[in-house]
Design a protein around this motif. Structure first.
Motif, mmCIF file in Angstrom:
data_model
loop_
_atom_site.group_PDB
_atom_site.id
_atom_site.type_symbol
_atom_site.label_atom_id
_atom_site.label_comp_id
_atom_site.label_asym_id
_atom_site.label_seq_id
_atom_site.Cartn_x
_atom_site.Cartn_y
_atom_site.Cartn_z
ATOM 1 N N SER A 293 51.434 51.108 36.828
ATOM 2 C CA SER A 293 51.514 49.777 36.239
ATOM 3 C C SER A 293 50.304 49.544 35.372
ATOM 4 C CB SER A 293 51.588 48.708 37.344
ATOM 5 O OG SER A 293 51.561 47.401 36.792
ATOM 6 N N MET A 294 50.543 49.052 34.169
ATOM 7 C CA MET A 294 49.459 48.589 33.313
ATOM 8 C C MET A 294 49.319 47.092 33.564
ATOM 9 S SD MET A 294 48.543 51.383 32.036
ATOM 10 C CE MET A 294 47.269 50.823 30.888
ATOM 11 N N GLY A 295 48.238 46.721 34.203
ATOM 12 C CA GLY A 295 48.050 45.355 34.653
ATOM 13 C C GLY A 295 48.351 45.254 36.128
ATOM 14 N N PRO A 296 47.900 44.178 36.786
ATOM 15 C CA PRO A 296 48.144 44.001 38.219
ATOM 16 C C PRO A 296 49.637 44.073 38.533
ATOM 17 C CG PRO A 296 46.589 42.354 37.415
ATOM 18 C CD PRO A 296 47.129 43.051 36.211
ATOM 19 N N VAL A 297 49.994 44.810 39.569
ATOM 20 C CA VAL A 297 51.398 44.975 39.936
ATOM 21 C C VAL A 297 52.012 43.606 40.222
ATOM 22 C CG1 VAL A 297 53.030 46.047 41.540
ATOM 23 C CG2 VAL A 297 50.945 47.260 40.875
ATOM 24 N N GLY A 298 53.105 43.307 39.558
ATOM 25 C CA GLY A 298 53.763 42.028 39.755
ATOM 26 C C GLY A 298 53.352 40.948 38.786
ATOM 27 N N SER A 299 52.282 41.176 38.024
ATOM 28 C CA SER A 299 51.852 40.181 37.048
ATOM 29 C C SER A 299 52.918 40.012 35.968
ATOM 30 C CB SER A 299 50.534 40.607 36.396
ATOM 31 O OG SER A 299 50.271 39.851 35.223
ATOM 32 N N PRO A 300 53.165 38.775 35.519
ATOM 33 C CA PRO A 300 54.133 38.587 34.427
ATOM 34 C C PRO A 300 53.685 39.240 33.131
ATOM 35 C CG PRO A 300 52.946 36.544 34.915
ATOM 36 C CD PRO A 300 52.617 37.494 36.005
ATOM 37 N N LEU A 301 52.417 39.586 33.044
ATOM 38 C CA LEU A 301 51.901 40.255 31.849
ATOM 39 C C LEU A 301 51.889 41.774 31.979
ATOM 40 C CD1 LEU A 301 48.883 37.914 31.010
ATOM 41 C CD2 LEU A 301 51.025 38.110 29.743
ATOM 42 N N GLU B 225 58.390 40.362 22.306
ATOM 43 C CA GLU B 225 58.351 39.376 23.396
ATOM 44 C C GLU B 225 57.449 38.185 23.085
ATOM 45 O OE1 GLU B 225 59.207 42.449 27.153
ATOM 46 O OE2 GLU B 225 57.297 41.389 27.007
ATOM 47 N N GLY B 226 56.697 38.254 22.026
ATOM 48 C CA GLY B 226 55.886 37.115 21.631
ATOM 49 C C GLY B 226 54.529 37.024 22.285
ATOM 50 N N TRP B 227 53.816 38.158 22.410
ATOM 51 C CA TRP B 227 52.444 38.129 22.893
ATOM 52 C C TRP B 227 51.620 39.132 22.102
ATOM 53 C CZ3 TRP B 227 51.116 42.738 25.610
ATOM 54 C CH2 TRP B 227 52.196 43.491 26.074
#
Length: 611
Positions: free
Chosen positions: A172-180, A287-289
């Motif tokens: 996972s890139m970013g904390p697992v479960g993060s919406p980002l 996705e708009g980010w």
């Protein structure tokens, strides 16, 4: 909205011949049936994995024909086993001076990212790279057609893993479960990559569980092989690679990454540049980010760090800053402030993923889980925080080794005893004063982020940290103020799009830099704090933006004499030439893809300079 400020300073069956070795992932797989067509998973078998994942695995196993398959669990036991394997293969050398640290020496032909062999693939070329003007060589990326990408894969990957293990890395890139956050599955035949991905990403059981719990979760498909030269011979047996045929491919619409021929981290750790930046930028656009990593006007890259700053009154702000390599990005992210009362906490030193939430707040995460930093130049004098971070659970690559089981690189000359003997990265005896460097200039340390003593307590907040300001920076010549603030959001976008950095003596004044940098940059952060708090009389409006007033920019206590007037001087003739150069470059390199807003901002700046 954050202020924009400029600072200069990645079929449902396994083949019968494919044996599955899974480490400690017994909670998911029943190993009793590994020799049969159906490998059990918990109460079922491998067919209970998400169909998309099974299809991906089977397709690539058929293509690469590995001897065995290893589903990585990310455990400590697995890491120990792989470290021993790599030691036996002479890929890793233990460094007994430190705790669980290792040294890797690569093939000298495989030491850096290969941008010239890196391609973006899309049906429409405009989806990948901007279109330069006719008869102009484009410098902002390489495009490859879907048919040519398929051909490149077929020329390299069939049977590329024969005799080797295919490692399946859920990450996972970013904390697992993060919406980002974004999930990826990387297949690789390099255990060095597995260990490095364990440091640089959230890897293993928790990520696989996310996919098992919800088969609708999408993942980025990543395939990597170190490859084999066409003559079948590896020049360096401990570091297999195929540098002559190295290629890194990104299929944007389907979120696929394919990397062949290189074991070097920038080309093989596919969660980093490949997902977090190249595929990430495409996903972000749809996705708009923002996947923050910018191609500068001088064709190099800007890397984004996130830091938290607390002022003497206890107020905390978060800033994202995009700096080129060799311009102090890691030093800023791990700053030791010289200005009394200030504290800096590191969220990340390389990449930022940013998105506006439902409240209109710009939130950012560091998608990475570790630091993959350049070693030369890092020392207790330049970055004491980094030095406190990297000598535990770290993989060093292409640095020199000392006879007491430690490491050495340029910049540590004053921190090592004269009696210590040094072996350079090519395993030759090295002495101070040698014409050749002890460590490769792009040598690296790969260290877990959680070892950083000033790691921000909110660095893994799944919602991200709130960004109050964005800095764009680099080394610039006289005429560019140390720091200035954009006049508007659009003007700030123009500043970011037109950023460039000097790498020669043009960045110096009378033989030295105009500004000492390092911890003294806390004075720049102090002024930014004042601007964010809307303090009066803190800025003077100029043609290029707001610059600090002499009364509010703190220079007392500086260890070096600084010419304030020179530091913030604005030479209009210089800036007129700057606008002309930037306009010409963007017109040639971006052409019809250049947004009208950028054109208008350039014209507005030219008009202000002529007033």
């Amino acid at each position: 909205m954050p202020k924009l400020i400029n600072e200069d300073s990645y079929s449902c069956k396994l083949l019968n011949k494919c044996k599955l070795s899974v480490g400690n992932i017994r909670s998911y797989l029943n190993l009793a049936d590994t020799q049969t067509k159906n490998v059990n998973i918990s109460q079922g078998n491998l067919n209970l994995l998400p169909p998309k994942l099974k299809e991906f695995l089977e397709e690539k196993i058929n293509l690469c024909q590995p001897q065995s398959v290893h589903l990585c669990d990310g455990s400590e036991k697995e890491a120990i086993q792989l470290s021993k394997l790599l030691q036996n293969q002479k890929t890793l050398t233990p460094l007994p001076k430190y705790q669980n640290c290792w040294l890797a020496r690569t093939n000298p032909a495989d030491v850096a990212r290969v941008e010239s062999k890196t391609f973006l693939c899309s049906a429409d070329k405009k989806q990948s790279i901007p279109q330069p003007k006719e008869n102009v060589v484009g410098k902002l990326g390489n495009w490859i057609s879907p048919d040519d990408m398929d051909e490149a894969i077929q020329q390299r990957f069939p049977g590329s893993m024969k005799g080797r293990t295919m490692y399946v890395i859920p990450f996972s890139m970013g904390p697992v479960g993060s919406p980002l956050a974004k999930i990826g599955i990387q297949l690789t035949d390099s255990p060095y990559v597995v260990l490095s991905m364990r440091i640089m990403t959230r890897m293993g059981d928790t990520v696989l569980q996310k996919l098992l719990d919800d088969s609708s979760v999408e993942f980025v498909r990543a395939l990597h092989s170190v490859g084999t030269p066409t003559n079948g011979q590896h020049e360096y047996q401990h570091w297999p690679c195929d540098p002559e045929r190295t290629i890194i491919l990104h299929r944007l619409e389907t979120h696929e990454i394919v990397s062949y021929g290189s074991g070097y981290g920038g080309n093989s750790l596919l969660g980093k540049k490949c997902l977090a930046l190249r595929i990430g930028s495409y996903i972000a656009k749809t996705e708009g980010w923002l996947a923050e990593h910018i191609k500068r006007i001088d064709d190099a890259d800007l890397f984004s760090q996130i830091l938290g700053i607390t002022n003497p009154e206890g107020k905390k702000r978060y800033i994202a800053a995009a700096f080129p390599s060799a311009c102090g990005k890691t030093n800023l992210a791990m700053m030791t402030p010289t200005l009394p009362g200030y504290k800096v906490h590191c969220v990340g030193d390389d990449i930022a993923w940013m998105k506006f939430n439902e409240k209109g707040e710009l939130r950012a995460i560091n998608p990475e889980n570790g630091f993959f930093g350049v070693a030369p130049g890092t020392s207790n004098s330049t970055n004491p925080i980094a030095m406190k971070t990297i000598f535990k659970n770290t993989i060093f690559t292409n640095v020199a080794m000392t006879n007491d089981g430690g490491v050495f690189w340029e910049g540590l000359e004053d921190e090592i005893s004269p009696e210590i003997k040094i072996t350079d990265w090519l395993q030759h005896e090295w002495k101070k004063g040698s014409k050749t460097p002890a460590a490769h200039p792009n040598s690296r340390f790969c260290s877990p982020a959680n070892q950083c003593p000033i790691l921000d307590p909110n660095w893994e907040d799944p919602e991200g940290v709130p960004i109050d300001a964005i800095l764009f920076g680099g080394r610039r010549p006289i005429g560019v103020p140390l720091v200035y603030e954009s006049l508007s959001w659009k003007h700030g976008v123009y500043i970011g799009a037109s950023m460039r950095s000097e790498t020669t003596a043009a960045a110096e004044y009378k033989g030295k830099f105009l500004w000492p940098g390092f911890g003294e940059n806390s004075r720049v952060l102090d002024w930014i704090f004042q601007r964010l708090d809307n303090k009066e009389n803190t800025a003077e409006k100029t043609a290029i933006g707001y610059i600090p007033t002499k009364e509010t920019f703190k220079t007392d206590g500086l260890t070096e004499n600084v010419d304030f007037e020179m530091l913030f001087a604005i030479n209009k003739e210089f800036w007129k030439q700057e606008v002309d150069d930037i306009t010409k470059y963007l017109d040639e390199q971006v052409g019809s893809d250049l947004p009208q807003d950028i054109i208008e901002e350039a014209e507005a700046l030219r008009k202000r300079l002529n007033e």
